[in-house]
Motif scaffolding. Structure first.
Motif, PDB file in Angstrom:
ATOM      1  N   VAL A 237       0.852  -1.188   0.000  1.00 35.46           N
ATOM      2  CA  VAL A 237       0.000   0.000   0.000  1.00 35.46           C
ATOM      3  C   VAL A 237       0.892   1.243   0.000  1.00 35.46           C
ATOM      4  N   VAL A 238       0.541   2.216  -0.826  1.00 35.72           N
ATOM      5  CA  VAL A 238       1.353   3.423  -0.945  1.00 35.72           C
ATOM      6  C   VAL A 238       0.558   4.641  -0.507  1.00 35.72           C
ATOM      7  N   LEU A 239       1.114   5.402   0.426  1.00 33.43           N
ATOM      8  CA  LEU A 239       0.563   6.701   0.786  1.00 33.43           C
ATOM      9  C   LEU A 239       1.283   7.721  -0.090  1.00 33.43           C
ATOM     10  N   GLN A 240       0.638   8.063  -1.215  1.00 31.57           N
ATOM     11  CA  GLN A 240       1.298   8.851  -2.251  1.00 31.57           C
ATOM     12  C   GLN A 240       1.572  10.281  -1.805  1.00 31.57           C
ATOM     13  N   ASN A 241       2.832  10.721  -1.993  1.00 27.82           N
ATOM     14  CA  ASN A 241       3.229  12.120  -1.852  1.00 27.82           C
ATOM     15  C   ASN A 241       2.790  12.754  -0.532  1.00 27.82           C
ATOM     16  N   VAL A 242       2.878  12.005   0.546  1.00 30.07           N
ATOM     17  CA  VAL A 242       2.525  12.566   1.854  1.00 30.07           C
ATOM     18  C   VAL A 242       3.727  13.246   2.511  1.00 30.07           C
ATOM     19  N   LEU A 243       4.915  13.058   1.932  1.00 32.31           N
ATOM     20  CA  LEU A 243       6.134  13.661   2.449  1.00 32.31           C
ATOM     21  C   LEU A 243       6.783  14.497   1.353  1.00 32.31           C
ATOM     22  N   PRO A 244       7.572  15.521   1.716  1.00 33.83           N
ATOM     23  CA  PRO A 244       8.290  16.274   0.687  1.00 33.83           C
ATOM     24  C   PRO A 244       9.320  15.385  -0.004  1.00 33.83           C
ATOM     25  N   SER A 245       9.387  15.458  -1.318  1.00 32.74           N
ATOM     26  CA  SER A 245      10.318  14.608  -2.059  1.00 32.74           C
ATOM     27  C   SER A 245      11.757  15.057  -1.828  1.00 32.74           C
ATOM     28  N   THR A 280      10.188  14.348   9.157  1.00 38.96           N
ATOM     29  CA  THR A 280      11.110  14.708   8.090  1.00 38.96           C
ATOM     30  C   THR A 280      12.250  15.559   8.632  1.00 38.96           C
ATOM     31  N   TYR A 281      13.310  15.631   7.850  1.00 38.89           N
ATOM     32  CA  TYR A 281      14.513  16.361   8.256  1.00 38.89           C
ATOM     33  C   TYR A 281      14.220  17.844   8.461  1.00 38.89           C
ATOM     34  N   ASN A 282      13.205  18.365   7.761  1.00 38.20           N
ATOM     35  CA  ASN A 282      12.868  19.788   7.925  1.00 38.20           C
ATOM     36  C   ASN A 282      11.776  20.013   8.972  1.00 38.20           C
ATOM     37  N   GLY A 283      11.530  18.999   9.820  1.00 39.69           N
ATOM     38  CA  GLY A 283      10.742  19.227  11.023  1.00 39.69           C
ATOM     39  C   GLY A 283       9.274  18.893  10.983  1.00 39.69           C
TER      40      GLY A 283
END
Length: 314
Positions: A237-245, A280-283
């Motif tokens: 299952v893929v949660l598409q584009n939920v994080l910044p690429s 994510t690395y940017n918080g």
């Protein structure tokens, strides 16, 4: 941090001696005092803890300590490991440490921490390793290569491949792998990558599905590598584009609950419900609720979202 205790392992990142990346400080947050300081010849790249052991990873060595006495137990010479890649099982009874064993192929060294000897080597991928994780009970290890298209799961005790999942056809950097908590076979495996999506693989449901399939002459003649490629798509299952690429990220599975429902014909179907946390690395910190099952379409929703740099958690 050692679970939810007051013990912190702190590594500096500055030029001052007290903040040196070659110094490890074990710090008690309750007393506000250092318990022990350890100094190394080169920069510390990774630190792992459980209630019995402390592991410190450098570029070409890994040190294993007795955490209670903070005394050295063993030193492992490794291949050059500039990213400090490692995996460590928190289980005290079935405690393993995984390290890269090659710089040009995805070979994993599994080390038995309790008995202080090498357990096995696993030839997991043709390309160098990018990520790996051991299950909470130390029974399974998941690996991904720098190619990032396939994620494999191995049974540690036998060094045998259990599952092979295709993340995608295009190469991507795998930033993290995480098993769900389990005392037996992990139910779920989550992965984050440079594509900005969260991938969830349902190991528990796949095992149940395999048990239901009849075995015959044809299935016995098909090689295992082909069977891996034929695993049903609903186990991914893929949660598409939920994080910044292309921003480093990590996902963890807080819990996974298996619910059985009775079908009309009297059989039972299993559904998994899980809570997935990403950072994510940017918080950015997000929480998702996910429901998965062979008889239903995957359902997921964003439950919580915040930026830790501007809005601290309540």
């Amino acid at each position: 941090m050692l679970y939810s205790t007051s013990l912190l392992a702190i590594v500096g990142a500055g030029e001052q001696p007290a903040l040196s990346p070659r110094r490890l400080c074990l710090f008690n947050t309750e007393t506000g005092a250092a318990v022990k300081e350890l100094n190394f010849a080169t920069a510390i790249l990774a630190v792992r803890l459980n209630r019995k052991s402390l592991v410190v990873v450098l570029q070409d060595k890994a040190y294993i300590y007795d955490l209670n006495k903070v005394s050295i137990l063993d030193t492992i010479d490794t291949v050059p490991n500039p990213k400090g890649l490692c995996a460590f099982s928190p289980c005290q009874d079935n405690c393993y440490l995984a390290l890269p064993a090659s710089t040009d192929k995805g070979v994993v060294l599994i080390y038995n921490v309790n008995e202080l000897h090498s357990h096995c080597q696993i030839n997991a991928h043709k390309s160098p390793l990018a990520a790996m994780v051991l299950s909470s009970n130390g029974s399974h290890i998941a690996t991904a290569s720098e190619q990032g298209t396939v994620i494999r799961v191995y049974l540690v005790s036998q060094a045998s491949k259990e599952f092979s999942f295709r993340r995608g056809t295009s190469p991507a950097a795998i930033y993290s792998l995480s098993f769900g908590p389990s005392s037996q076979v992990p139910q779920l495996l989550a992965a984050t990558s440079s594509s900005g999506s969260v991938h969830i693989f349902t190991l528990g449901l796949l095992i149940t599905d395999r048990k239901k399939k009849p075995t015959g002459l044809l299935s016995a003649m098909i090689p295992g590598s082909v069977n891996d490629a034929l695993e049903p798509s609903y186990h991914h299952v893929v949660l598409q584009n939920v994080l910044p690429s292309k921003v480093k990220s990590c996902a963890t599975i807080q819990n996974d609950i298996e619910v059985s429902t009775t079908q009309e014909i009297g059989s039972e179907a299993s559904t998994l419900r899980a809570c997935i946390h990403t950072i994510t690395y940017n918080g950015y910190y997000n929480t998702y609720r996910v429901t998965l099952g062979p008889e239903i379409s995957p359902v997921w929703n964003l439950e919580r979202e915040c930026n830790l740099l501007t809005s601290p958690l309540e």
